[in-house]
Design an enzyme around this catalytic site. Structure first.
Site, PDB file in Angstrom:
ATOM      1  N   LYS A   1       0.856  -1.205   0.000  1.00  0.00           N
ATOM      2  CA  LYS A   1       0.000   0.000   0.000  1.00  0.00           C
ATOM      3  C   LYS A   1       0.890   1.253   0.000  1.00  0.00           C
ATOM      4  CE  LYS A   1      -3.585  -2.509   0.016  1.00  0.00           C
ATOM      5  NZ  LYS A   1      -4.752  -2.977   0.716  1.00  0.00           N
TER       6      LYS A   1
HETATM    7  C1  PLP Z   1      -5.806  -3.943   0.993  1.00  0.00           C
HETATM    8  C2  PLP Z   1      -7.227  -3.601   1.086  1.00  0.00           C
HETATM    9  C3  PLP Z   1      -8.003  -3.956   2.205  1.00  0.00           C
HETATM   10  C4  PLP Z   1      -7.541  -4.898   3.284  1.00  0.00           C
HETATM   11  O1  PLP Z   1      -6.371  -4.608   3.914  1.00  0.00           O
HETATM   12  P1  PLP Z   1      -5.536  -5.757   4.657  1.00  0.00           P
HETATM   13  O2  PLP Z   1      -4.548  -4.966   5.475  1.00  0.00           O
HETATM   14  O3  PLP Z   1      -4.890  -6.585   3.611  1.00  0.00           O
HETATM   15  O4  PLP Z   1      -6.468  -6.526   5.522  1.00  0.00           O
HETATM   16  C5  PLP Z   1      -9.312  -3.510   2.263  1.00  0.00           C
HETATM   17  N1  PLP Z   1      -9.849  -2.775   1.274  1.00  0.00           N
HETATM   18  C6  PLP Z   1      -9.152  -2.442   0.180  1.00  0.00           C
HETATM   19  C7  PLP Z   1      -9.808  -1.625  -0.883  1.00  0.00           C
HETATM   20  C8  PLP Z   1      -7.816  -2.844   0.045  1.00  0.00           C
HETATM   21  O5  PLP Z   1      -7.144  -2.514  -1.057  1.00  0.00           O
END
Ligand code: PLP
Length: 376
Positions: A192
């Site tokens: 991210k």
């Molecule tokens: C990555 C993501 C999540 C979940 O995050 P995690 O830390 O992997 O649990 C939720 N919503 C969106 C849109 C994402 O891209």
């Protein structure tokens, strides 16, 4: 030319190595593994960066979404409207809490939830809207907040992909994505825009009471030691991750700027290519932090292009290949295919190119040249 990667975390690490290593060493020495000074400091620093009253760190982005919904007191049977075109985590937590997910179609240009479709989906059971700021661009929050106010609904922003993005409201106010609704959830998954070196997440809110409720929920429903007032969960950000995030938060604006510069270079290269639709940046381009750089490829040529990129050693992603309403876990007889025409088309056309903070000009040129040559 360096080997092209979808995400280059090693290259990014080189720039923050001293600070990250120092932070990790410090935690090893003082054994403050859980709820240590780094977690507390990161929380404060992120509150300041976002201009939000409360940041509550937790274990991952999926937990953050679930805990936000628990904090709002949503009850089984309540309907929650979200986008058909997103990562499954969003709809998964709705279903897990026995709320009723109501998927709606998205905007063909921004890929974000379409406010007009939200309006059509509202029933007396609707309790909340979950806009997902997909690929790094904030959803149409002015319109969404207006609908929410009119129908007395909560707004939970899924900000996992847009941390650092600015939203320019109609009234001229500029706010960070994730500070506009009642509550927001984010993820610090390594890839991210603000990622740690494991799992991590956080919840943001400006509501003091909700923040208090949520702080108890993340800690076994405990507001006073060994008094469990509500059913909670155990969801913590560990100190090592907080140390990594502190080093990266200082660079977040620079990182997002680097992504945006690469995105602009990609888009400029494709201007003449008929089959390629480049990402639309709504309003000021600050509103997009390019978690993904996603093209639409017309004339049914997406899959052939994907195959060609694979042969040329260029990584890519198809986010997302199947609409949520057609996923086995979430099919529902209430859904009608004609209500999802945009998503149904996007899943056949989208392709995301390598996007990270370390992309070099010769890599971008190789990628764009390869695509253009193939499509011509
Ligand atoms: C990555 C993501 C999540 C979940 O995050 P995690 O830390 O992997 O649990 C939720 N919503 C969106 C849109 C994402 O891209």
């Amino acid at each position: 030319m360096k080997k092209i990667q979808m995400v280059d975390l090693k290259g990014q690490y080189e720039g923050i190595k001293n600070e990250v290593n120092h932070g990790i060493q410090e935690i090893l020495e003082d054994t403050s593994f859980i709820n240590g000074p780094h977690v507390h400091a990161f929380q404060k620093e992120l509150e300041e960066y976002l201009g939000v009253k409360h940041v509550i760190p937790c274990a991952n982005g999926t937990d953050a979404l679930q805990i936000a919904m628990m904090g709002l007191g949503l009850k089984p049977g309540d309907e929650v409207i979200t986008a058909d075109f997103t990562f499954a985590a969003t709809v998964e937590v709705i279903a897990l809490l026995q709320l009723t997910p109501v998927l709606v179609d998205v905007d063909p240009e921004t890929f974000n939830i379409d406010p007009e479709e939200i309006k059509k989906a509202i029933t007396p059971k609707t309790k909340a809207i979950v806009p997902v700021h997909l690929f790094g661009q904030t959803a149409d929050m002015d319109a969404i907040m207006e609908i929410a106010r009119e129908h007395d609904l909560f707004v939970i922003e899924d900000n996992a992909q847009a941390i650092g993005a600015d939203y320019h409201s109609k009234n001229g106010k500029v706010s960070k994505a994730g500070t506009l609704g009642d509550v927001a959830a984010t993820s610090f998954f390594p890839s991210k825009n603000l990622g740690c070196y494991g799992d991590g997440g956080a919840i943001f809110t400006n509501n003091d009471e909700l923040a208090h409720t949520i702080r108890g929920i993340v800690n076994h429903g405990m507001y006073e030691r060994y008094h469990h007032d509500v059913v909670g969960v155990n969801s913590r950000l560990d100190s090592f991750q907080a140390a990594v995030l502190r080093a990266k938060l200082k660079n977040l604006d620079l990182y997002n700027e680097a992504r945006k510069e690469s995105a602009i270079k990609y888009s400029e290269a494709f201007t003449e290519i008929e089959e390629v639709v480049t990402p639309v940046r709504r309003g000021d381009c600050d509103t997009h932090v390019f978690h993904q750089y996603t093209l639409k490829i017309g004339k049914g040529r997406r899959d052939a292009l994907a195959k060609h990129l694979q042969e040329k050693g260029i990584p890519f992603g198809i986010y997302y290949p199947i609409p949520l309403h057609r996923q086995k876990a979430y099919v529902d007889e209430r859904y009608n295919e004609k209500d999802f025409t945009v998503t149904n088309q996007l899943v056949q056309e989208v392709i995301s190119l390598p996007m990270h903070t370390e992309l070099e000009d010769d890599q971008i040129k190789y990628i764009t040249d390869t695509i253009i040559k193939f499509l011509k």
